[in-house]
Write an enzyme that holds these catalytic residues in place. Structure first.
Site, short mmCIF file in Angstrom:
data_model
loop_
_atom_site.label_atom_id
_atom_site.label_comp_id
_atom_site.label_asym_id
_atom_site.label_seq_id
_atom_site.Cartn_x
_atom_site.Cartn_y
_atom_site.Cartn_z
N CYS A 54 0.97 -1.33 -0.14
CA CYS A 54 -0.16 0.12 -0.06
C CYS A 54 0.87 1.24 -0.03
O CYS A 54 0.61 2.01 -0.61
CB CYS A 54 -0.80 -0.01 1.28
N ARG A 131 -7.57 -5.14 -3.03
CA ARG A 131 -7.40 -3.89 -3.78
C ARG A 131 -8.46 -3.80 -4.96
O ARG A 131 -8.07 -4.09 -6.15
CB ARG A 131 -5.69 -4.06 -4.23
#
Length: 214
Positions: A54, A131
């Protein structure tokens, strides 16, 4: 708080659905999806703050913010972590890597937004999101949905290409072939009748593949 429906089973979102509306707190203050009408939006989730994949994505997106802005596309992130965790993480990214993330990162501790968008991984033992990425057009319509597993980072260059390809396709009323980039030929919609096929002037005589220069 948000204004998404709760308590009822939510159908999985599909391309061409209207993006569910919401209002929520973010690192840039209170935001609502309705306030983005008239602009393209790249709305994306990430599993957790202070995680390596991330962090790499947020730095890449922050560096590419002006490239998205040139396409009139706003960046909008979300995770189930709290606003305080978001602030601490983004401050540490700037302190550790010299990259300032100044697009909004929404908190969703109740998971209402994640559930409305189908971002929760049903196979995961935790509340972490996958995601998920949604490209939303200026009318609030979802034009693309891209999912990555938790252990693989997204390609920011591909997301930029995707937004630009969607815009070109809608603007020109044509499709974009494999690997299309700005300036490349588009392809016409295929013929659907024998008469159209016989009169179509396609590439190398192929009636089903007709290029058009944008």
């Amino acid at each position: 708080m948000n204004d998404t429906a709760s308590g009822a089973e939510v159908r999985s979102l599909r391309i061409n659905d209207i993006a569910p509306g919401f209002s929520a707190r973010s690192t840039a203050g209170d935001v609502s999806l309705a306030s983005y009408r008239g602009r393209w939006v790249l709305f994306f989730s990430h599993p957790a703050d202070f995680t390596p994949v991330c962090t790499s994505e947020f730095m890449a997106l922050a560096r590419a913010k002006e490239r998205f802005a040139a396409l009139e596309c706003e960046l909008l992130g979300l995770s189930v972590d709290s606003l305080y965790a978001h602030v601490a993480w983004l401050r540490d990214i700037e302190r550790s890597f010299g990259v300032k993330v100044d697009f909004p990162l929404i908190e969703d501790p109740s998971m209402a937004i994640a559930q409305a968008y189908g971002m929760l991984d049903s196979a995961s033992p935790s509340s972490a999101t996958v995601r998920a990425t949604y490209v939303i057009d200026p009318e609030g319509v979802i034009r693309a949905i891209v999912w990555y597993p938790m252990n693989v980072g997204r390609s920011v260059d591909e997301l930029l290409r995707l937004v630009e390809a969607l815009q070109a396709s809608l603007r020109e009323g044509a499709s974009t072939p494999e690997g299309w980039r700005s300036g490349d030929p588009l392809v016409e919609q295929p013929a659907v009748t024998m008469e159209e096929a016989e009169t179509a002037n396609g590439s190398k005589g192929a009636w089903y593949y007709r290029e058009r220069v944008a």
